[in-house]
Design an enzyme around this catalytic site. Structure first.
Site: not given
Ligand SMILES: [Zn+2]
Length: 287
Positions: A13, A15, A17, A195, A222, A225
């Site tokens: 997991h 990302h 960025n 996102g 995702h 969250e």
């Molecule tokens: Zn994530």
């Protein structure tokens, strides 16, 4: 910590960025500051902040997006991120990233991904194996590779997940799925939905995700969250993705369904605590 660093690890997991070096961000911010795109003093403070709430994280991602708009920078951050993971003895990483269009820079979703792949090719400190047709080669030598001079180097296996951003339209999400299918031979192994969880609706992405599923492309979502997304969590569980990320705010019945479904969950305790999604390690759902 020494022991942890030494162990070979897999990272499922990550990302792109979200893994950029602070030093690189500061350098890019300086350049963009000189061009008047950002105010360096403000940006410096945001980059160096240690703990960020989930809301602040997404502000940070918006900033990183502003700093990493051209192909050259995308290639650079990809190279550095892989080098950093390899330095921590990650032996397999699935790197996820949202292919971006930026007409001003002549960037399409495809050329963005080509820049990422160029980044994988330009890694210097470790041998990068990312093309699945290398499988025989991969299996034979596992974590080490020898070059023509007989010098043995560490090896990292890299696979890519293309992310759909929750801000995107159905058509844009479909473009990402199509691109993922086209790039399977270059190491793309799945689709991610990510996102800001306070933005967008599950219904927007259902059709592209069903198309991906139909084509046999694995999917990770995702999920849960933020609080009060009972219907969305339910719809995601019913969708039966290959993996789920986070799974923080689930109802009792949804926990049962998750366990019965045997869908693996990607959990990062540190992330959940630092983004204040979970109040303390003792209350963490991992237990
Ligand atoms: Zn994530």
């Amino acid at each position: 910590m020494e022991w942890c660093l030494k162990q070979p690890k897999i990272e499922l997991h990550a990302h792109l960025n979200g893994s950029v070096r602070n030093s690189t961000l500061l350098e890019l911010a300086k350049v963009q500051g000189e061009k008047g795109v950002v105010v360096f003093a403000d940006v410096e403070h945001v980059i160096m902040k240690n703990d960020r709430s989930l809301v602040e994280c997404f502000k940070m991602f918006d900033l990183i997006h502003v700093l990493t708009t051209d192909h050259e920078t995308v290639t650079r951050i990809t190279r550095e991120v892989i080098e950093d993971f390899a330095a921590e003895n990650i032996v397999y990483v699935e790197l996820r990233t949202t292919p971006k269009r930026n007409e001003a820079k002549g960037m399409t979703k495809r050329s963005y991904m080509e820049a990422v792949i160029d980044g994988l090719r330009s890694v210097d400190t470790v041998d990068v194996s990312f093309i699945p047709s290398d499988l025989n080669r991969e299996n034979s030598s596992r974590y080490f590779a020898s070059n023509d001079n007989g010098i043995t180097r560490r090896r990292i296996f890299v696979r890519l997940l293309l992310s759909i951003d929750r801000r995107e339209s159905t058509a844009a999400a479909m473009d990402t799925v199509q691109l993922a299918l086209e790039l399977r031979s270059l190491g793309v192994v799945g689709i991610d939905l990510s996102g800001n969880p306070l933005v967008g609706n599950w219904d927007t992405f259902l059709q592209p995700l069903l198309f991906a599923k139909d084509k046999g492309l694995p999917i990770t979502l995702h999920c849960g969250e933020v609080k009060n997304r009972k219907e969305e969590v339910q719809a995601m569980l019913d969708f039966l993705p290959q993996r789920i990320g986070h799974a923080i705010f689930f109802e009792e019945q949804q926990w049962k369904q998750l366990k019965q479904s045997k869908i693996p969950v990607e959990i990062c305790l540190t992330s959940n605590i630092r983004t204040e999604c979970v109040t303390s390690i003792n209350n963490h759902h991992f237990g």
